[in-house]
Write a protein that holds these residues in place. Sequence first.
Motif, PDB file in Angstrom:
ATOM      1  N   SER A   1       0.952  -0.824  -0.038  1.00  0.00           N
ATOM      2  CA  SER A   1       0.197   0.185   0.474  1.00  0.00           C
ATOM      3  C   SER A   1       0.596   1.322  -0.031  1.00  0.00           C
ATOM      4  O   SER A   1       0.196   2.715   0.170  1.00  0.00           O
ATOM      5  N   GLN A   2       2.066   1.469  -0.245  1.00  0.00           N
ATOM      6  CA  GLN A   2       3.323   1.950  -0.343  1.00  0.00           C
ATOM      7  C   GLN A   2       2.729   3.076  -1.339  1.00  0.00           C
ATOM      8  O   GLN A   2       2.239   2.739  -2.991  1.00  0.00           O
ATOM      9  N   THR A   3       2.947   4.301  -1.602  1.00  0.00           N
ATOM     10  CA  THR A   3       2.821   6.078  -2.656  1.00  0.00           C
ATOM     11  C   THR A   3       3.954   5.155  -3.620  1.00  0.00           C
ATOM     12  O   THR A   3       3.195   5.053  -4.907  1.00  0.00           O
ATOM     13  N   ILE A   4       4.583   4.174  -3.270  1.00  0.00           N
ATOM     14  CA  ILE A   4       5.502   3.883  -4.525  1.00  0.00           C
ATOM     15  C   ILE A   4       5.568   1.635  -4.204  1.00  0.00           C
ATOM     16  O   ILE A   4       6.454   1.466  -3.834  1.00  0.00           O
ATOM     17  N   SER A   5       4.961   1.445  -5.600  1.00  0.00           N
ATOM     18  CA  SER A   5       4.627   0.121  -5.098  1.00  0.00           C
ATOM     19  C   SER A   5       5.813  -0.914  -5.500  1.00  0.00           C
ATOM     20  O   SER A   5       6.521  -0.431  -6.226  1.00  0.00           O
ATOM     21  N   PRO A   6       6.456  -1.333  -4.606  1.00  0.00           N
ATOM     22  CA  PRO A   6       7.535  -2.312  -4.895  1.00  0.00           C
ATOM     23  C   PRO A   6       7.003  -3.478  -6.009  1.00  0.00           C
ATOM     24  O   PRO A   6       6.285  -4.206  -6.235  1.00  0.00           O
TER      25      PRO A   6
ATOM     26  N   VAL B   1      15.528  -3.558  -1.161  1.00  0.00           N
ATOM     27  CA  VAL B   1      15.185  -3.262   0.024  1.00  0.00           C
ATOM     28  C   VAL B   1      15.119  -4.631   1.044  1.00  0.00           C
ATOM     29  O   VAL B   1      14.460  -5.472   0.353  1.00  0.00           O
ATOM     30  N   PHE B   2      16.040  -4.403   1.842  1.00  0.00           N
ATOM     31  CA  PHE B   2      15.812  -5.274   3.270  1.00  0.00           C
ATOM     32  C   PHE B   2      15.429  -5.028   3.943  1.00  0.00           C
ATOM     33  O   PHE B   2      15.164  -3.730   4.603  1.00  0.00           O
ATOM     34  N   MET B   3      14.167  -6.221   4.519  1.00  0.00           N
ATOM     35  CA  MET B   3      13.264  -5.199   6.275  1.00  0.00           C
ATOM     36  C   MET B   3      13.394  -6.519   6.189  1.00  0.00           C
ATOM     37  O   MET B   3      14.048  -7.737   6.341  1.00  0.00           O
ATOM     38  N   THR B   4      13.599  -6.722   7.908  1.00  0.00           N
ATOM     39  CA  THR B   4      13.003  -8.181   8.632  1.00  0.00           C
ATOM     40  C   THR B   4      11.080  -8.096   8.775  1.00  0.00           C
ATOM     41  O   THR B   4      10.574  -7.078   8.417  1.00  0.00           O
ATOM     42  N   GLN B   5      11.190  -9.267   9.310  1.00  0.00           N
ATOM     43  CA  GLN B   5      10.216 -10.171   9.458  1.00  0.00           C
ATOM     44  C   GLN B   5       9.710  -9.246  10.509  1.00  0.00           C
ATOM     45  O   GLN B   5       7.675  -8.861  10.654  1.00  0.00           O
ATOM     46  N   ASP B   6       9.742  -9.117  11.705  1.00  0.00           N
ATOM     47  CA  ASP B   6       8.967  -7.570  13.086  1.00  0.00           C
ATOM     48  C   ASP B   6       9.201  -6.551  12.650  1.00  0.00           C
ATOM     49  O   ASP B   6       8.762  -5.430  13.623  1.00  0.00           O
ATOM     50  N   ALA B   7       9.597  -5.689  11.365  1.00  0.00           N
ATOM     51  CA  ALA B   7       8.903  -4.401  11.554  1.00  0.00           C
ATOM     52  C   ALA B   7       8.207  -3.704  10.138  1.00  0.00           C
ATOM     53  O   ALA B   7       8.248  -4.835   9.180  1.00  0.00           O
ATOM     54  N   TYR B   8       7.708  -3.219  10.702  1.00  0.00           N
ATOM     55  CA  TYR B   8       6.290  -2.720   8.976  1.00  0.00           C
ATOM     56  C   TYR B   8       6.819  -1.039   9.408  1.00  0.00           C
ATOM     57  O   TYR B   8       6.967  -0.502   9.855  1.00  0.00           O
ATOM     58  N   PRO B   9       6.160  -0.879   8.118  1.00  0.00           N
ATOM     59  CA  PRO B   9       6.597   0.521   7.045  1.00  0.00           C
ATOM     60  C   PRO B   9       5.256   1.504   8.281  1.00  0.00           C
ATOM     61  O   PRO B   9       4.547   0.872   8.853  1.00  0.00           O
ATOM     62  N   ASN B  10       5.441   2.918   8.997  1.00  0.00           N
ATOM     63  CA  ASN B  10       4.954   3.463   9.530  1.00  0.00           C
ATOM     64  C   ASN B  10       3.653   4.174   8.839  1.00  0.00           C
ATOM     65  O   ASN B  10       2.668   5.073   9.913  1.00  0.00           O
ATOM     66  N   ASN B  11       4.052   4.223   8.000  1.00  0.00           N
ATOM     67  CA  ASN B  11       3.314   5.037   6.963  1.00  0.00           C
ATOM     68  C   ASN B  11       3.316   4.399   5.452  1.00  0.00           C
ATOM     69  O   ASN B  11       4.674   3.911   4.833  1.00  0.00           O
ATOM     70  N   ASP B  12       2.575   5.301   4.662  1.00  0.00           N
ATOM     71  CA  ASP B  12       2.896   4.755   2.691  1.00  0.00           C
ATOM     72  C   ASP B  12       3.921   5.607   1.953  1.00  0.00           C
ATOM     73  O   ASP B  12       3.994   4.779   0.988  1.00  0.00           O
ATOM     74  N   MET B  13       4.433   6.175   3.213  1.00  0.00           N
ATOM     75  CA  MET B  13       5.606   6.963   2.159  1.00  0.00           C
ATOM     76  C   MET B  13       7.187   6.504   2.396  1.00  0.00           C
ATOM     77  O   MET B  13       7.841   6.929   1.926  1.00  0.00           O
ATOM     78  N   PHE B  14       7.050   5.420   3.348  1.00  0.00           N
ATOM     79  CA  PHE B  14       7.775   4.675   4.041  1.00  0.00           C
ATOM     80  C   PHE B  14       8.912   4.219   2.605  1.00  0.00           C
ATOM     81  O   PHE B  14      10.794   4.725   2.993  1.00  0.00           O
ATOM     82  N   LEU B  15       8.603   3.699   1.580  1.00  0.00           N
ATOM     83  CA  LEU B  15       9.529   2.956   0.509  1.00  0.00           C
ATOM     84  C   LEU B  15      10.287   4.631  -0.044  1.00  0.00           C
ATOM     85  O   LEU B  15      11.204   4.011  -0.739  1.00  0.00           O
ATOM     86  N   ASP B  16       9.229   5.582  -0.168  1.00  0.00           N
ATOM     87  CA  ASP B  16      10.142   6.609  -0.682  1.00  0.00           C
ATOM     88  C   ASP B  16      11.050   7.317  -0.444  1.00  0.00           C
ATOM     89  O   ASP B  16      11.403   7.880  -0.792  1.00  0.00           O
ATOM     90  N   GLU B  17      10.651   7.672   0.956  1.00  0.00           N
ATOM     91  CA  GLU B  17      11.719   8.196   1.715  1.00  0.00           C
ATOM     92  C   GLU B  17      12.821   7.574   1.905  1.00  0.00           C
ATOM     93  O   GLU B  17      13.674   8.258   1.293  1.00  0.00           O
ATOM     94  N   LEU B  18      12.918   5.840   1.505  1.00  0.00           N
ATOM     95  CA  LEU B  18      14.226   5.363   1.988  1.00  0.00           C
ATOM     96  C   LEU B  18      14.550   5.263   0.753  1.00  0.00           C
ATOM     97  O   LEU B  18      16.045   5.807   1.132  1.00  0.00           O
ATOM     98  N   ILE B  19      14.248   5.580  -0.133  1.00  0.00           N
ATOM     99  CA  ILE B  19      15.119   5.285  -1.576  1.00  0.00           C
ATOM    100  C   ILE B  19      15.603   6.394  -1.745  1.00  0.00           C
ATOM    101  O   ILE B  19      16.210   6.607  -3.068  1.00  0.00           O
TER     102      ILE B  19
END
Length: 314
Positions: free
Chosen positions: A25-30, A83-101
């Motif tokens: 549901s991110q603004t930038i879809s993987p 983009v690497f993530m661990t299973q027990d973390a989740y984005p705080n909002n829908d701009m996460f991927l946009d801001e990360l990259i």
Amino acid sequence: MNISVIIPTRNAEKYIGKLIKKLQSQTISPMEIIIIDTNSKDKTKEICKEFKGINFIHINDGEFGHGKTRNQAAKVAKGDILVFMTQDAYPNNDMFLDELIKPLGKDNVVCSYGRQLPRENSSCIEVFSRKFNYGNADIIKSRQDIDKLGVKTFFFSNVCSAFVKEDFFQTGGFPSDTIMNEDMIIASKFIFNDKKTCYTSRAEVIHSHNYTYREQFKRNFDVGVVFADSKLYFGGVKSESEGIKFVKNAIKYLIQNKKIYLIPHLIVESGFKFIGYKLGYNYKKIPMKYVKKMSMHSFYFEQKKEQEALVKAI
């Protein structure tokens, strides 16, 4: 830029559904989400199969390694951003991927990591730990920062991180033979090759732990093993001073927040961390049966023994 998200899992049914929903549901879809799962005994696979765009890879017990498993998934990734993530973390909002990259490719930045916010049930000390390690200001780090930042120059986290795939493979990917901290090691490889890393504070995930004293000991034992086995990656920079700085600032935080009664707990916890680190750093002097008991990742030593035996046989 096309994004491939890579998530190593094991018995992740508690987390994985929510994480995938948040990512999709991110603004930038993987373009794809790669789940590389170590023989989960729960419903992890079934939950993942409920979603479209999931590449589910199964590996057996004994095959997992913090670096090599992520490398394995990266080799089949189709995106030009990993983009690497661990299973027990989740984005705080829908701009996460946009801001990360966002920082990637600018000013010689080849990788980035995001901000970890504590869960609602986190202890006061864990809340401080997140603030201490993940502030509200972006930081670009390079070789020139080592004198000023010390070991913090190499601080990096695969809880949520992003890499330019071309640069990731040019530097050899993650080390395949480390017990943990594969993220800090690759950061050091970039930095000593005159590349830059970036902490981007607006890429937020919810992630924290409430470790027991025993778990803190084991985790820091493994950190000690990393620094013993990977001295060359960190240019001789010691990490103990950062621990002292943490304790001093944590005491101030507890006093300011009228939690003075937690100071003894902080001191005891810090003692377990310090002793664990020191023993881990000197693990080669300790009988292996005790090393395995003190480690959070005892499988590493079995794998290392097998590799050494294989080298001798050649």
